[in-house]
Design a protein around this motif. Structure first.
Motif, PDB file in Angstrom:
ATOM      1  N   ILE A  66      47.548  61.384  43.252  1.00  0.00           N
ATOM      2  CA  ILE A  66      47.403  61.606  44.437  1.00  0.00           C
ATOM      3  C   ILE A  66      47.524  63.297  44.703  1.00  0.00           C
ATOM      4  N   LEU A  67      48.671  63.755  43.844  1.00  0.00           N
ATOM      5  CA  LEU A  67      48.991  65.102  44.009  1.00  0.00           C
ATOM      6  C   LEU A  67      47.662  65.913  43.537  1.00  0.00           C
ATOM      7  N   ILE A  68      47.124  65.536  42.457  1.00  0.00           N
ATOM      8  CA  ILE A  68      45.886  66.043  41.838  1.00  0.00           C
ATOM      9  C   ILE A  68      44.848  66.110  43.201  1.00  0.00           C
ATOM     10  N   LYS A  69      44.599  65.134  43.524  1.00  0.00           N
ATOM     11  CA  LYS A  69      43.514  65.040  44.670  1.00  0.00           C
ATOM     12  C   LYS A  69      43.804  66.089  45.959  1.00  0.00           C
ATOM     13  N   TYR A  70      45.346  66.077  46.077  1.00  0.00           N
ATOM     14  CA  TYR A  70      45.569  66.769  47.280  1.00  0.00           C
ATOM     15  C   TYR A  70      45.652  68.447  47.152  1.00  0.00           C
ATOM     16  N   VAL A  71      45.956  68.789  45.873  1.00  0.00           N
ATOM     17  CA  VAL A  71      45.883  70.046  45.550  1.00  0.00           C
ATOM     18  C   VAL A  71      44.396  70.776  45.235  1.00  0.00           C
ATOM     19  N   ILE A  72      43.577  69.785  44.934  1.00  0.00           N
ATOM     20  CA  ILE A  72      42.112  70.197  44.723  1.00  0.00           C
ATOM     21  C   ILE A  72      41.265  69.970  45.947  1.00  0.00           C
ATOM     22  N   GLY A  73      41.874  69.554  47.110  1.00  0.00           N
ATOM     23  CA  GLY A  73      41.254  69.172  48.359  1.00  0.00           C
ATOM     24  C   GLY A  73      40.332  67.980  48.421  1.00  0.00           C
ATOM     25  N   GLU A  74      40.693  67.001  47.788  1.00  0.00           N
ATOM     26  CA  GLU A  74      39.897  65.547  47.563  1.00  0.00           C
ATOM     27  C   GLU A  74      40.748  64.659  48.255  1.00  0.00           C
ATOM     28  N   ALA A  75      42.074  64.722  49.028  1.00  0.00           N
ATOM     29  CA  ALA A  75      42.779  63.718  49.249  1.00  0.00           C
ATOM     30  C   ALA A  75      42.193  63.355  50.756  1.00  0.00           C
ATOM     31  N   THR A  76      42.227  61.874  50.788  1.00  0.00           N
ATOM     32  CA  THR A  76      41.973  61.148  52.126  1.00  0.00           C
ATOM     33  C   THR A  76      43.025  61.657  53.209  1.00  0.00           C
ATOM     34  N   ALA A  77      42.873  61.437  54.343  1.00  0.00           N
ATOM     35  CA  ALA A  77      43.897  61.462  55.567  1.00  0.00           C
ATOM     36  C   ALA A  77      45.080  60.618  55.211  1.00  0.00           C
ATOM     37  N   ALA A  78      45.022  59.402  54.627  1.00  0.00           N
ATOM     38  CA  ALA A  78      46.120  58.514  54.437  1.00  0.00           C
ATOM     39  C   ALA A  78      46.818  58.818  53.143  1.00  0.00           C
ATOM     40  N   GLU A 117      46.761  62.287  52.369  1.00  0.00           N
ATOM     41  CA  GLU A 117      47.444  63.473  52.941  1.00  0.00           C
ATOM     42  C   GLU A 117      48.890  63.200  53.457  1.00  0.00           C
ATOM     43  N   GLU A 118      48.880  62.195  54.422  1.00  0.00           N
ATOM     44  CA  GLU A 118      50.203  61.524  55.047  1.00  0.00           C
ATOM     45  C   GLU A 118      50.998  61.259  54.075  1.00  0.00           C
ATOM     46  N   GLN A 119      50.746  60.456  53.069  1.00  0.00           N
ATOM     47  CA  GLN A 119      51.684  59.622  51.979  1.00  0.00           C
ATOM     48  C   GLN A 119      52.226  61.230  51.180  1.00  0.00           C
ATOM     49  N   VAL A 120      51.484  62.173  50.812  1.00  0.00           N
ATOM     50  CA  VAL A 120      52.285  63.231  50.372  1.00  0.00           C
ATOM     51  C   VAL A 120      53.371  63.882  51.310  1.00  0.00           C
ATOM     52  N   SER A 121      52.701  64.174  52.509  1.00  0.00           N
ATOM     53  CA  SER A 121      53.656  64.563  53.363  1.00  0.00           C
ATOM     54  C   SER A 121      55.217  63.877  53.725  1.00  0.00           C
ATOM     55  N   GLY A 122      55.220  62.507  53.500  1.00  0.00           N
ATOM     56  CA  GLY A 122      56.280  61.807  53.723  1.00  0.00           C
ATOM     57  C   GLY A 122      56.939  61.965  52.397  1.00  0.00           C
ATOM     58  N   TRP A 123      56.434  61.723  51.390  1.00  0.00           N
ATOM     59  CA  TRP A 123      56.893  62.145  49.892  1.00  0.00           C
ATOM     60  C   TRP A 123      57.695  63.464  49.818  1.00  0.00           C
ATOM     61  N   LEU A 124      57.016  64.497  50.300  1.00  0.00           N
ATOM     62  CA  LEU A 124      57.870  65.834  50.165  1.00  0.00           C
ATOM     63  C   LEU A 124      59.024  65.835  51.002  1.00  0.00           C
ATOM     64  N   LYS A 125      59.137  64.862  52.212  1.00  0.00           N
ATOM     65  CA  LYS A 125      60.326  65.073  53.068  1.00  0.00           C
ATOM     66  C   LYS A 125      61.572  64.224  52.278  1.00  0.00           C
ATOM     67  N   GLU A 126      61.301  63.514  51.368  1.00  0.00           N
ATOM     68  CA  GLU A 126      62.264  62.632  50.485  1.00  0.00           C
ATOM     69  C   GLU A 126      63.436  63.374  49.988  1.00  0.00           C
ATOM     70  N   ASN A 127      63.064  64.263  49.324  1.00  0.00           N
ATOM     71  CA  ASN A 127      64.228  65.063  48.452  1.00  0.00           C
ATOM     72  C   ASN A 127      63.491  66.314  48.089  1.00  0.00           C
ATOM     73  N   LYS A 128      64.549  67.298  47.517  1.00  0.00           N
ATOM     74  CA  LYS A 128      64.074  68.460  46.918  1.00  0.00           C
ATOM     75  C   LYS A 128      63.195  68.543  45.886  1.00  0.00           C
ATOM     76  N   SER A 129      63.633  67.430  45.034  1.00  0.00           N
ATOM     77  CA  SER A 129      62.953  67.428  43.614  1.00  0.00           C
ATOM     78  C   SER A 129      61.646  67.077  43.971  1.00  0.00           C
ATOM     79  N   ASN A 130      61.410  66.411  44.869  1.00  0.00           N
ATOM     80  CA  ASN A 130      59.663  66.277  45.090  1.00  0.00           C
ATOM     81  C   ASN A 130      58.976  67.501  45.387  1.00  0.00           C
ATOM     82  N   VAL A 131      59.578  68.082  46.256  1.00  0.00           N
ATOM     83  CA  VAL A 131      59.044  69.532  46.628  1.00  0.00           C
ATOM     84  C   VAL A 131      58.979  70.509  45.578  1.00  0.00           C
ATOM     85  N   GLN A 132      59.911  70.582  44.430  1.00  0.00           N
ATOM     86  CA  GLN A 132      59.877  71.160  43.234  1.00  0.00           C
ATOM     87  C   GLN A 132      58.680  70.674  42.409  1.00  0.00           C
ATOM     88  N   GLN A 133      58.303  69.435  42.246  1.00  0.00           N
ATOM     89  CA  GLN A 133      57.354  68.901  41.722  1.00  0.00           C
ATOM     90  C   GLN A 133      55.986  69.338  42.223  1.00  0.00           C
TER      91      GLN A 133
END
Length: 326
Positions: free
Chosen positions: A4-16, A18-34
């Motif tokens: 999903i991250l690959i699709k997100y960074v290359i602009g191929e992610a769906t709206a759902a 993108e929302e999943q990535v947004s929630g995942w980034l808010k979980e902890n700092k290690s996710n942001v680093q990844q």
């Protein structure tokens, strides 16, 4: 999640997605680093000049066959062959992105690896005690004739350094998400935020815990230590010996004093022999087991011996290289 991250960074992610990535980034700092790592690789990969060796029409036919087969398996009532050609087949975009990410990752790793090597700091104490504050706020106090190596800045999921030889006291800044690891020969001391003392040489090592919890690992063996506990490691035999430290003499090079609290005289002499590189002997076992309570200042050995002589009404006799208490 990596797909999903690959699709997100290359602009191929769906709206759902993108929302999943947004929630995942808010979980902890290690996710942001990844995520930042993925994005860095993608941005770096854009500078790589690649030439496609794929037959576009053949790839599209293979892609249609795979999708149609999947549709037929999932929903047999849908007719196959209804997929129309798109300008950007997502599957091949993703496959190409994966290969580009691999190439970019190799480039980024190579660059970061050699940069990290160039930023290592070597702290060597020679004939004086040295103290330094590390990038994370941890404080290391190095005893005389000791050598430690650590990065100018800690990166990644751990804070790692080496005590190559000698002795050091560590007061580690607390960070549960980035454990602190000290490597000694082929063993490792792992903590989150605590204080402890390590003495390390070619044949053995000693770890004493002052506060917090420490894990000492070597090969497949791990020992957990709590305050006042210690472990001795014999590198030759591979044996661990866990015990209790009954005094605080290990702190003498930081506090500049030896604190004896109902300590047997033989133990005081043992420490003095090690610190001053002398040979003090107590022939009388009764005298050797008598206990001393006092504070001896680190400095010249003669005043210390004078205090011992007064405390036990003893005599200090010099015989060649030997110092005898009797």
């Amino acid at each position: 999640m990596e797909e999903i991250l690959i699709k997100y960074v290359i602009g191929e992610a769906t709206a759902a997605e993108e929302e999943q990535v947004s929630g995942w980034l808010k979980e902890n700092k290690s996710n942001v680093q990844q995520f930042e790592h993925f994005r860095l690789i993608w941005e770096t990969s854009k500078t790589l000049q690649t030439e496609s060796i794929l037959d576009e029409e053949l790839s599209w036919q293979e892609f249609k066959a795979i999708v149609n087969e999947a549709q037929a398996d999932a929903k047999p009532d849908l007719p196959a062959g209804k997929l129309e050609k798109q300008k950007k087949p997502v599957r091949w975009m993703q496959m190409a992105a994966v290969w580009v990410l691999i190439a970019g990752a190799a480039l980024v790793w190579f660059t970061q690896y050699y940069q990290a090597k160039a930023e290592l700091i070597t702290l060597q104490s020679f004939d004086t005690v040295k103290t330094d504050t590390l990038a994370d706020g941890s404080i290391i106090t190095l005893n005389k004739n000791s050598v430690a190596v650590y990065p100018e800045k800690f990166t990644g999921n751990t804070r790692e350094m080496k005590l190559l030889s000698g002795e050091a006291f560590f007061n580690v800044a607390h960070n549960r998400e980035q454990p602190f690891i000290v490597h000694i020969n082929d063993a490792a001391v792992r903590v989150v935020g605590t204080s402890f003392n390590i003495r390390n040489n070619k044949t053995k090592a000693e770890v004493i815990v002052e506060t917090g919890i420490v894990e000492v690992s070597r090969k497949k063996v791990t020992i957990r230590l709590r305050p006042t506990e210690k472990v001795d490691i014999d590198y030759g035999t591979g044996k661990f010996k866990k015990g209790i430290t009954k005094d605080t003499f290990y702190n003498y090079y930081r506090t500049k004093e030896f604190v004896a609290l109902k300590t047997p005289l033989w133990r005081v002499v043992e420490v003095l022999n090690e610190v001053y590189k002398v040979d003090i002997q107590i022939p009388d076992q009764v005298l050797a087991n008598r206990k001393l309570t006092t504070t001896l200042r680190l400095g010249s050995l003669d005043p210390i011996l004078e205090v011992i002589a007064i405390a036990f009404n003893a005599h200090i006799v010099h015989e060649g290289d030997k110092i005898i208490i009797q």
